[in-house]
Design a protein around this motif. Structure first.
Motif, PDB file in Angstrom:
ATOM      1  N   HIS A  76     -37.584  15.625 -29.700  1.00  6.08           N
ATOM      2  CA  HIS A  76     -37.533  14.877 -30.949  1.00  6.08           C
ATOM      3  C   HIS A  76     -37.353  13.384 -30.729  1.00  6.08           C
ATOM      4  CE1 HIS A  76     -35.735  18.877 -32.552  1.00  6.08           C
ATOM      5  NE2 HIS A  76     -37.056  18.887 -32.618  1.00  6.08           N
ATOM      6  N   ALA A  77     -37.111  12.990 -29.486  1.00  7.57           N
ATOM      7  CA  ALA A  77     -36.792  11.586 -29.221  1.00  7.57           C
ATOM      8  C   ALA A  77     -38.038  10.734 -29.260  1.00  7.57           C
ATOM      9  CB  ALA A  77     -36.139  11.461 -27.850  1.00  7.57           C
ATOM     10  N   ALA A  78     -37.827   9.468 -29.599  1.00  5.12           N
ATOM     11  CA  ALA A  78     -38.930   8.516 -29.603  1.00  5.12           C
ATOM     12  C   ALA A  78     -39.397   8.276 -28.176  1.00  5.12           C
ATOM     13  CB  ALA A  78     -38.478   7.195 -30.232  1.00  5.12           C
ATOM     14  N   THR A  79     -40.695   8.073 -28.004  1.00  6.73           N
ATOM     15  CA  THR A  79     -41.270   7.841 -26.685  1.00  6.73           C
ATOM     16  C   THR A  79     -41.633   6.380 -26.531  1.00  6.73           C
ATOM     17  OG1 THR A  79     -43.482   8.363 -27.516  1.00  6.73           O
ATOM     18  CG2 THR A  79     -42.196  10.186 -26.599  1.00  6.73           C
ATOM     19  N   GLY A  80     -41.964   6.023 -25.283  1.00  6.40           N
ATOM     20  CA  GLY A  80     -42.336   4.643 -25.018  1.00  6.40           C
ATOM     21  C   GLY A  80     -41.362   4.008 -24.037  1.00  6.40           C
ATOM     22  N   PRO A  81     -41.761   2.895 -23.425  1.00  5.76           N
ATOM     23  CA  PRO A  81     -40.924   2.250 -22.417  1.00  5.76           C
ATOM     24  C   PRO A  81     -39.667   1.664 -23.035  1.00  5.76           C
ATOM     25  CG  PRO A  81     -42.811   0.867 -22.972  1.00  5.76           C
ATOM     26  CD  PRO A  81     -43.028   2.180 -23.651  1.00  5.76           C
ATOM     27  N   ASP A  82     -38.585   1.744 -22.291  1.00  6.91           N
ATOM     28  CA  ASP A  82     -37.322   1.173 -22.715  1.00  6.91           C
ATOM     29  C   ASP A  82     -37.256  -0.270 -22.233  1.00  6.91           C
ATOM     30  OD1 ASP A  82     -34.782   0.498 -23.347  1.00  6.91           O
ATOM     31  OD2 ASP A  82     -33.804   2.022 -22.109  1.00  6.91           O
ATOM     32  N   ARG A  83     -37.331  -1.216 -23.162  1.00  5.76           N
ATOM     33  CA  ARG A  83     -37.332  -2.622 -22.777  1.00  5.76           C
ATOM     34  C   ARG A  83     -36.055  -3.012 -22.058  1.00  5.76           C
ATOM     35  NH1 ARG A  83     -39.837  -5.567 -28.214  1.00  5.76           N
ATOM     36  NH2 ARG A  83     -41.857  -4.486 -28.186  1.00  5.76           N
ATOM     37  N   GLY A  84     -34.951  -2.357 -22.411  1.00  7.11           N
ATOM     38  CA  GLY A  84     -33.693  -2.683 -21.761  1.00  7.11           C
ATOM     39  C   GLY A  84     -33.698  -2.346 -20.288  1.00  7.11           C
ATOM     40  N   VAL A  85     -34.562  -1.410 -19.877  1.00 10.16           N
ATOM     41  CA  VAL A  85     -34.680  -1.042 -18.474  1.00 10.16           C
ATOM     42  C   VAL A  85     -35.856  -1.756 -17.830  1.00 10.16           C
ATOM     43  CG1 VAL A  85     -35.110   0.877 -16.894  1.00 10.16           C
ATOM     44  CG2 VAL A  85     -33.634   1.204 -18.883  1.00 10.16           C
ATOM     45  N   LEU A  86     -36.902  -2.044 -18.601  1.00 10.83           N
ATOM     46  CA  LEU A  86     -38.126  -2.605 -18.047  1.00 10.83           C
ATOM     47  C   LEU A  86     -37.919  -3.993 -17.473  1.00 10.83           C
ATOM     48  CD1 LEU A  86     -41.131  -2.309 -17.567  1.00 10.83           C
ATOM     49  CD2 LEU A  86     -41.544  -3.191 -19.871  1.00 10.83           C
ATOM     50  N   TRP A  87     -37.250  -4.888 -18.219  1.00  7.52           N
ATOM     51  CA  TRP A  87     -37.157  -6.265 -17.723  1.00  7.52           C
ATOM     52  C   TRP A  87     -36.294  -6.378 -16.465  1.00  7.52           C
ATOM     53  CZ3 TRP A  87     -33.315  -9.592 -16.640  1.00  7.52           C
ATOM     54  CH2 TRP A  87     -32.059  -9.397 -17.206  1.00  7.52           C
ATOM     55  N   PRO A  88     -35.169  -5.632 -16.350  1.00 13.42           N
ATOM     56  CA  PRO A  88     -34.449  -5.696 -15.068  1.00 13.42           C
ATOM     57  C   PRO A  88     -35.292  -5.182 -13.903  1.00 13.42           C
ATOM     58  CG  PRO A  88     -33.034  -4.795 -16.778  1.00 13.42           C
ATOM     59  CD  PRO A  88     -34.412  -4.824 -17.333  1.00 13.42           C
ATOM     60  N   LEU A  89     -36.136  -4.188 -14.178  1.00 13.37           N
ATOM     61  CA  LEU A  89     -36.995  -3.651 -13.124  1.00 13.37           C
ATOM     62  C   LEU A  89     -37.993  -4.707 -12.661  1.00 13.37           C
ATOM     63  CD1 LEU A  89     -37.878  -1.232 -11.433  1.00 13.37           C
ATOM     64  CD2 LEU A  89     -39.387  -0.557 -13.315  1.00 13.37           C
ATOM     65  N   VAL A  90     -38.596  -5.412 -13.608  1.00 12.25           N
ATOM     66  CA  VAL A  90     -39.535  -6.487 -13.259  1.00 12.25           C
ATOM     67  C   VAL A  90     -38.814  -7.587 -12.479  1.00 12.25           C
ATOM     68  CG1 VAL A  90     -40.998  -8.313 -14.206  1.00 12.25           C
ATOM     69  CG2 VAL A  90     -41.049  -6.024 -15.217  1.00 12.25           C
ATOM     70  N   TYR A  91     -37.608  -7.924 -12.918  1.00 10.64           N
ATOM     71  CA  TYR A  91     -36.831  -8.968 -12.238  1.00 10.64           C
ATOM     72  C   TYR A  91     -36.528  -8.574 -10.797  1.00 10.64           C
ATOM     73  CZ  TYR A  91     -32.768 -11.714 -10.849  1.00 10.64           C
ATOM     74  OH  TYR A  91     -31.886 -12.503 -10.152  1.00 10.64           O
ATOM     75  N   VAL A  92     -36.051  -7.350 -10.591  1.00 11.87           N
ATOM     76  CA  VAL A  92     -35.702  -6.897  -9.243  1.00 11.87           C
ATOM     77  C   VAL A  92     -36.943  -6.857  -8.352  1.00 11.87           C
ATOM     78  CG1 VAL A  92     -34.877  -4.925  -7.898  1.00 11.87           C
ATOM     79  CG2 VAL A  92     -33.668  -5.613  -9.983  1.00 11.87           C
ATOM     80  N   CYS A  93     -38.070  -6.419  -8.898  1.00 14.69           N
ATOM     81  CA  CYS A  93     -39.309  -6.402  -8.121  1.00 14.69           C
ATOM     82  C   CYS A  93     -39.698  -7.813  -7.688  1.00 14.69           C
ATOM     83  CB  CYS A  93     -40.440  -5.766  -8.930  1.00 14.69           C
ATOM     84  SG  CYS A  93     -40.277  -3.980  -9.154  1.00 14.69           S
ATOM     85  N   GLY A  94     -39.543  -8.774  -8.591  1.00 12.07           N
ATOM     86  CA  GLY A  94     -39.837 -10.164  -8.249  1.00 12.07           C
ATOM     87  C   GLY A  94     -38.938 -10.682  -7.148  1.00 12.07           C
TER      88      GLY A  94
END
Length: 376
Positions: A76-94
């Protein structure tokens, strides 16, 4: 302190310090002082945002919200990327990519140093490579230049700056400051080497072509020829110009004041507010937000884990949600989900005390239940 808040404060301090350098210090011949200043910007931009100013901060307001019950499953949960997790992931990759580039540049510098035919005179991490074919006066001047890099440990400066700049890879101002630091190194080495030959500028021009691009290596044939010649022709800065460096003290006060927002409140008894903090749209909107964003963890559902998570957080005086942490929870998985949702909340309307917005200590109970059960 949240990572995003810290980084924003750090960039603010760094930008202020760099602006001061460009406006007042860049053209002075106090090369040691300018080198120290540029390295100091790294430390100040890293440490100043961690300072807190408690003077004049009103005590926090404490509010406990009504219990919100969530009954649902992952289906029943909403789908889609979690922005709260996405930006730290991009930052760490950088960060990882830029640290990797630094390692590659270290290896390239070592290979250039060990080459049988180095690309002209160079200094790298405490070692100097000199080509043959230089006449005595030129050899003495060039060797003095490269030895100055080694003696003053300029290579350590560059490595330190690159490592910290990797944490700020998204801000091109750090790359500019790195190049400026390397340029100051060349000025300092030129000031020593020019003592060995009467026409040192002619040697620089004669060896100006064919510059390799290795950021961590000091090549005598650097790409800063124009600026080096200008600084060699420039007279020594006067002692009066040195008073500019005293302006760093009020600059630090300005930097501290700019980063004092979202500081820890004064430890004191809990205050009573004239108006409690309000989620945008009120309590009904808060509960709808929670219902739309909470995802019952698959692991917790599989193990039939239920119960109430008490999430503590601060609604800052500017309405931002900070310092999110579960105070009590039946399971770490449920605690992590509750913290995630609260951390992603939009700004609240802050509490008002004596007509002034103040920080609020909030407690939000979120009850996770399966199949309509009444978990505790």
């Amino acid at each position: 302190m949240e990572l995003l808040t810290y980084l924003l404060k750090s960039e603010l301090v760094f930008g202020l310090l760099v602006f001061f350098y460009v406006a007042l210090l860049r053209r002075e011949t106090f090369f040691t002082a300018n080198r120290t200043y540029l390295l100091g910007t790294v430390l100040l931009a890293s440490l100043l945002p961690l300072a807190s100013v408690a003077v004049g901060v009103l005590p926090p307001v404490r509010v406990e919200l009504p219990v919100f019950m969530y009954a649902g499953t992952p289906a029943h949960a909403a789908t889609g990327p979690d922005r709260g997790v996405l930006w730290p992931l991009v930052y760490v990759c950088g960060v990882i990519v830029h640290l990797s580039w630094t390692v590659v540049d270290l290896l390239r510098g070592r290979m250039a140093l060990r080459s049988a035919a180095p690309s002209g005179p160079m200094a790298f991490m405490g070692r100097v490579a000199m080509p043959g074919g230089l006449h005595a006066a030129e050899h003495a001047a060039v060797l003095a230049h490269e030895t100055t890099h080694v003696r003053q440990r300029h290579g350590i400066d560059l490595l330190f700056f690159r490592l910290v700049a990797a944490l700020h890879w998204y801000n091109p101002l750090w790359s500019w400051a790195f190049r400026e630091l390397k340029r100051v190194h060349e000025y300092a080495a030129d000031a020593v080497a020019r003592q060995y030959v009467p026409h040192y500028e002619e040697i620089i021009v004669a060896r100006a072509l064919g510059v390799p691009r290795l950021p961590l290596v000091h090549f005598f044939r650097s790409s800063n020829i124009k600026h080096r010649l200008i600084m060699l022709q420039k007279g020594h800065s006067t002692k009066r110009a040195g008073f500019k460096y005293l302006l760093i003290l009020p600059l630090l006060v300005v930097g501290l004041s700019l980063t004092a927002w979202n500081t820890a409140p004064v430890a004191s008894p809990v205050a009573q507010a004239d108006g409690d903090p309000v989620f945008p749209g009120g309590q009904a909107a808060l509960f709808k937000y929670l219902a739309d964003h909470i995802k019952y963890p698959v692991e917790a559902e599989g193990q039939r884990v239920e119960g109430t998570v008490y999430v503590g957080f601060i609604v800052a005086a500017d309405g931002r949600v900070t310092d999110v942490a579960a105070k009590r929870s039946p399971d770490p998985v449920l605690a992590a989900e509750a913290e995630r949702v609260v951390r992603s909340m939009p700004r609240w309307e802050p509490a008002i005390k004596e007509g002034v917005p103040v920080a609020s200590e909030m407690v939000l109970p979120i009850r996770f239940a399966l199949g309509g059960g009444d978990g505790k």
